[in-house]
Design an enzyme around this catalytic site. Structure first.
Site, short mmCIF file in Angstrom:
data_model
loop_
_atom_site.label_atom_id
_atom_site.label_comp_id
_atom_site.label_asym_id
_atom_site.label_seq_id
_atom_site.Cartn_x
_atom_site.Cartn_y
_atom_site.Cartn_z
N ASP A 98 90.52 52.18 19.24
CA ASP A 98 89.30 53.21 20.02
C ASP A 98 87.90 52.86 19.25
O ASP A 98 87.70 53.07 18.20
CB ASP A 98 89.57 54.77 19.47
CG ASP A 98 91.11 55.12 20.47
OD1 ASP A 98 90.99 55.32 21.48
OD2 ASP A 98 91.99 55.18 19.89
N ASP A 140 84.72 50.23 14.12
CA ASP A 140 83.63 50.68 14.61
C ASP A 140 83.43 51.88 13.74
O ASP A 140 82.14 52.38 13.67
CB ASP A 140 83.52 51.31 15.97
CG ASP A 140 84.45 52.27 16.20
OD1 ASP A 140 83.95 53.24 16.56
OD2 ASP A 140 85.81 52.04 15.90
N ASP A 172 90.71 47.58 14.85
CA ASP A 172 90.79 48.80 15.26
C ASP A 172 90.91 49.11 16.93
O ASP A 172 90.72 48.09 17.60
CB ASP A 172 89.69 49.59 14.84
CG ASP A 172 89.66 51.02 15.52
OD1 ASP A 172 90.66 51.67 15.13
OD2 ASP A 172 88.75 51.65 15.85
N LYS A 183 93.88 55.92 7.70
CA LYS A 183 92.51 55.69 7.40
C LYS A 183 91.82 56.95 7.08
O LYS A 183 91.93 57.92 7.59
CB LYS A 183 91.53 55.17 8.30
CG LYS A 183 92.52 53.89 9.18
CD LYS A 183 91.73 53.37 10.37
CE LYS A 183 92.54 52.23 11.09
NZ LYS A 183 91.84 51.89 12.35
#
Length: 218
Positions: free
Chosen positions: A11, A163, A9, A138
């Site tokens: 960000d 995250d 990922d 997602k």
């Protein structure tokens, strides 16, 4: 843990863009008479259009498209405060030195993702999956399945590094191994993932035979 490829990922995982994301979405929320905290609690890890549809359920697609383009412009142009997450640069350089296949799989659009990636000064991956490339973002499995396909590896041999809850669910649904980093301790998804680490600085990687890589907790 072992894997053959890495799907990151962007960000919150490789790039610390939280201040920019929260600034843009808080201003958007206030402009639409919405509670900024409610909006911020929902958006992380999701495509912007998904969040817009959630908070503007009565809007037609043309109106949503206008909202999206305006927000995209703000997010792409505002890079003040963006930095690489601790350990991100060293880890990606390590993967390149080992010849390990890796990709970035983000919910962001091309203008936003490329602006943040460039500001953070990270190496550019050969594979960069953005929102434009999948019809379902997602937490659906599509983004990480596409990332594995582009790496020419089975999803089950790839490691997703994430995250956010939506991203963790996406990796799990794709059948990948999943490593959570920088994740809030109260995320229910942490009980389902393969590994949880405080950050990327805790991760060491060694090459093994036959294209496999072994991960260690530093």
């Amino acid at each position: 843990m072992r894997c053959k490829g890495f799907l990151f990922d962007l960000d919150g995982t490789l790039v610390n863009s939280l201040v920019v994301v929260e600034r843009a979405w808080s201003n958007w929320a206030l402009a639409h008479d919405l509670d900024p905290q409610v909006v911020l609690d929902f958006i992380h890890g999701k495509q912007a259009i998904t969040s817009l549809r959630h908070f503007l359920p009565q809007a037609d697609e043309a109106s949503l498209r206008q909202e999206f383009l305006a927000l995209e412009k703000v997010e792409a142009e505002d890079t003040d405060g963006i930095t690489a997450m601790p350990g991100a640069l060293a880890l990606l350089n390590r993967l390149d030195a080992l010849g390990a296949p890796w990709a970035i799989v983000t919910s962001g659009s091309v203008p936003v993702a490329h602006a943040r990636h460039g500001k953070a000064g990270l190496p550019r991956p050969k594979i960069f999956i953005t929102a434009e490339q999948v019809s379902r973002g997602k937490p659906e499995p599509d983004p990480y399945l596409l990332g594995a396909e582009h790496l020419q590896l089975p999803a089950e041999s790839c490691l997703v590094v994430e995250d956010a809850g939506a991203g963790l669910r996406s990796g799990l649904a794709a059948g990948c191994r999943v490593l959570a980093v920088h994740a809030p301790a109260d995320l229910p998804e942490l009980a389902q993932v393969d590994w949880v680490l405080p950050g990327l600085t805790e991760l060491e990687i060694e090459a093994e035979a036959d294209g496999w890589f072994r991960l260690h907790h530093a």
